[in-house]
Design a protein around this motif. Structure first.
Motif, PDB file in Angstrom:
ATOM      1  N   GLN A  87      27.596  16.724  37.931  1.00 46.98           N
ATOM      2  CA  GLN A  87      28.134  17.727  37.013  1.00 46.98           C
ATOM      3  C   GLN A  87      27.147  18.855  36.749  1.00 46.98           C
ATOM      4  N   GLY A  88      26.102  18.961  37.576  1.00 48.01           N
ATOM      5  CA  GLY A  88      25.099  19.999  37.352  1.00 48.01           C
ATOM      6  C   GLY A  88      23.939  19.470  36.535  1.00 48.01           C
ATOM      7  N   VAL A  89      22.841  20.202  36.558  1.00 50.77           N
ATOM      8  CA  VAL A  89      21.642  19.795  35.839  1.00 50.77           C
ATOM      9  C   VAL A  89      21.825  20.022  34.343  1.00 50.77           C
ATOM     10  N   SER A  90      21.476  19.014  33.544  1.00 49.03           N
ATOM     11  CA  SER A  90      21.604  19.158  32.097  1.00 49.03           C
ATOM     12  C   SER A  90      20.550  18.297  31.411  1.00 49.03           C
ATOM     13  N   GLY A  91      20.303  18.595  30.152  1.00 49.07           N
ATOM     14  CA  GLY A  91      19.317  17.848  29.376  1.00 49.07           C
ATOM     15  C   GLY A  91      18.411  18.778  28.601  1.00 49.07           C
ATOM     16  N   GLN A  92      17.505  18.218  27.844  1.00 50.26           N
ATOM     17  CA  GLN A  92      16.582  19.000  27.035  1.00 50.26           C
ATOM     18  C   GLN A  92      15.256  19.190  27.775  1.00 50.26           C
ATOM     19  N   VAL A  93      14.708  20.385  27.680  1.00 46.96           N
ATOM     20  CA  VAL A  93      13.421  20.702  28.294  1.00 46.96           C
ATOM     21  C   VAL A  93      12.594  21.471  27.272  1.00 46.96           C
ATOM     22  N   GLY A 120      23.791  23.713  31.202  1.00 44.52           N
ATOM     23  CA  GLY A 120      23.702  22.398  30.586  1.00 44.52           C
ATOM     24  C   GLY A 120      22.310  22.058  30.070  1.00 44.52           C
ATOM     25  N   ILE A 121      21.315  22.894  30.385  1.00 49.45           N
ATOM     26  CA  ILE A 121      19.945  22.660  29.913  1.00 49.45           C
ATOM     27  C   ILE A 121      19.756  23.306  28.541  1.00 49.45           C
ATOM     28  N   VAL A 122      19.224  22.533  27.608  1.00 49.79           N
ATOM     29  CA  VAL A 122      18.895  23.051  26.275  1.00 49.79           C
ATOM     30  C   VAL A 122      17.382  23.243  26.219  1.00 49.79           C
ATOM     31  N   LEU A 123      16.956  24.499  26.105  1.00 47.01           N
ATOM     32  CA  LEU A 123      15.533  24.809  26.076  1.00 47.01           C
ATOM     33  C   LEU A 123      14.984  24.718  24.650  1.00 47.01           C
ATOM     34  N   TYR A 124      13.809  24.108  24.536  1.00 47.27           N
ATOM     35  CA  TYR A 124      13.054  24.140  23.286  1.00 47.27           C
ATOM     36  C   TYR A 124      11.780  24.904  23.571  1.00 47.27           C
ATOM     37  N   PRO A 277       6.199  11.981  35.636  1.00 45.40           N
ATOM     38  CA  PRO A 277       7.020  12.853  36.474  1.00 45.40           C
ATOM     39  C   PRO A 277       7.946  13.712  35.632  1.00 45.40           C
ATOM     40  N   LEU A 278       8.209  14.936  36.113  1.00 44.00           N
ATOM     41  CA  LEU A 278       9.140  15.810  35.415  1.00 44.00           C
ATOM     42  C   LEU A 278      10.566  15.329  35.629  1.00 44.00           C
ATOM     43  N   SER A 279      11.380  15.453  34.589  1.00 41.84           N
ATOM     44  CA  SER A 279      12.798  15.148  34.741  1.00 41.84           C
ATOM     45  C   SER A 279      13.434  16.210  35.629  1.00 41.84           C
ATOM     46  N   GLU A 280      14.655  15.952  36.080  1.00 50.38           N
ATOM     47  CA  GLU A 280      15.349  16.920  36.937  1.00 50.38           C
ATOM     48  C   GLU A 280      15.503  18.274  36.245  1.00 50.38           C
ATOM     49  N   VAL A 285      13.492  24.027  35.422  1.00 52.69           N
ATOM     50  CA  VAL A 285      12.887  25.057  34.570  1.00 52.69           C
ATOM     51  C   VAL A 285      11.538  25.492  35.131  1.00 52.69           C
ATOM     52  N   LYS A 286      10.764  24.543  35.651  1.00 56.50           N
ATOM     53  CA  LYS A 286       9.470  24.879  36.263  1.00 56.50           C
ATOM     54  C   LYS A 286       9.667  25.832  37.434  1.00 56.50           C
ATOM     55  N   ASP A 287      10.655  25.558  38.270  1.00 54.72           N
ATOM     56  CA  ASP A 287      10.923  26.420  39.419  1.00 54.72           C
ATOM     57  C   ASP A 287      11.254  27.843  38.967  1.00 54.72           C
ATOM     58  N   ILE A 288      12.037  27.946  37.895  1.00 56.37           N
ATOM     59  CA  ILE A 288      12.399  29.266  37.369  1.00 56.37           C
ATOM     60  C   ILE A 288      11.167  29.973  36.819  1.00 56.37           C
ATOM     61  N   LEU A 289      10.315  29.241  36.115  1.00 54.49           N
ATOM     62  CA  LEU A 289       9.086  29.826  35.571  1.00 54.49           C
ATOM     63  C   LEU A 289       8.224  30.423  36.678  1.00 54.49           C
ATOM     64  N   LEU A 290       8.088  29.680  37.773  1.00 57.60           N
ATOM     65  CA  LEU A 290       7.260  30.172  38.878  1.00 57.60           C
ATOM     66  C   LEU A 290       7.882  31.421  39.508  1.00 57.60           C
ATOM     67  N   GLU A 291       9.194  31.469  39.587  1.00 59.49           N
ATOM     68  CA  GLU A 291       9.869  32.667  40.095  1.00 59.49           C
ATOM     69  C   GLU A 291       9.577  33.870  39.192  1.00 59.49           C
TER      70      GLU A 291
END
Length: 316
Positions: A87-93, A120-124, A277-280, A285-291
């Motif tokens: 259902q796509g990536v989701s969760g808190q980061v 679906g990702i909730v950023l803190y 290890p980082l969650s999915e 989010v890490k990949d986006i930060l590096l971009e």
């Protein structure tokens, strides 16, 4: 080890009272005390010390508390990942951003991009000092942080992002230094700097140390608001990374000149745990930060010819 007992234990430590924890958990206090006693029997350690003011963890209890937070968080993320499978990536980061750094320029683009790609990702987002952010990552309470630093620390890894040159910033009431700015000429200048544990302060102290001198620090300030007000009031000058120097100058009409003899650069890095290890969603989010950092670096490089002192990219 029972996960429910771990949850009870963490809640007791968080609240500092068996009675209040029992009320929050909707469980009778004798039953909660029995669960705690069972947990202490399983680990063969006393975990809490009871006092008139409540309970505090023993040294063993503090160790279990840190591990319990990590274990419970990973179990929660595993459940979220299973439910969201397909259902796509989701969760808190959770992402920490050190104030007064180039990280400030990443916050809005990060929010915008994460919302567009992974709704679906909730950023803190937590804006705090580097020492606080690194401790949160060590304890498993934060996923990532963008802060100054590049020295290896047990429990943490640092991925270099940018290098920001340091600038001398002062009010109009203080004569601007001769050009180019030589650190040796600043020996007698009254400076506002952060505390010695701060990465920027360490860089400044080390640079002065190589000259056989020390900065003349008249006050140690770590509040951007107070520092800006002090400079605006003509009380003294300061040494800041390029991004924060621009903010102070824009806010109070101060002057800024890059220190070029020697050039001093503050390394901005992406910090994460070296063993968890980082969650999915955190990896996404890490990949986006590096971009975004690559885009920021390219943008800075394009204007650096007209505006000296832009950030220097170090991400390949």
């Amino acid at each position: 080890m029972n996960l429910r007992r771990l949850k009870y234990f963490v809640k007791i430590v968080d609240i500092g009272s068996l009675t209040q924890a029992a009320e929050v958990l909707f469980i009778a206090q004798p039953a909660l005390s029995q669960q705690l006693a069972t947990l202490e029997g399983e680990v063969r350690q006393q975990l809490l010390v009871r006092t008139k003011r409540g309970v505090t963890p023993t040294e063993a209890g503090k160790v279990l508390y840190r591990h319990a937070q990590i274990i419970l968080r990973q179990c929660e993320q595993a459940q979220i990942d299973m439910e969201a499978a397909g259902q796509g990536v989701s969760g808190q980061v959770s992402v920490g951003l050190a104030p007064g750094t180039a990280a400030a320029a990443l916050s809005l683009p990060l929010l915008r991009t994460v919302r567009a790609r992974h709704p679906g990702i909730v950023l803190y987002l937590n804006e705090n000092y580097g020492t606080t952010l690194s401790e949160l990552i060590m304890n498993g309470r934060m996923d990532l942080a963008v802060l100054y630093g590049d020295k290896a620390i047990h429990g943490l890894t640092f991925l270099p992002l940018l290098k920001e040159p340091l600038f001398l910033v002062g009010p109009a009431s203080i004569p601007a230094p001769a050009q180019p700015v030589r650190l040796a000429d600043l020996r007698d200048m009254e400076l506002f700097l952060p505390r010695p544990y701060n990465v920027v302060r360490k860089l400044v102290d080390a640079a002065f140390g190589r000259l056989g001198a020390a900065p003349r620090v008249v006050a140690e300030i770590e509040s951007a608001f107070t520092l800006t007000a002090a400079v605006a009031d003509g009380l003294g000058a300061t040494i800041l990374p390029a991004s924060m120097a621009r903010e102070v100058v824009a806010a109070c009409g101060a002057w800024q000149f890059q220190i070029v003899d020697p050039v001093i650069e503050a390394p901005l890095a992406l910090c994460q745990s070296d063993h968890l290890p980082l969650s999915e969603p955190a990896q996404a989010v890490k990949d986006i930060l590096l971009e975004l950092v690559t885009e920021l670096s390219n943008s800075a490089a394009s204007v650096s010819q007209a505006l000296p002192g832009a950030v220097s990219p170090v991400v390949s």
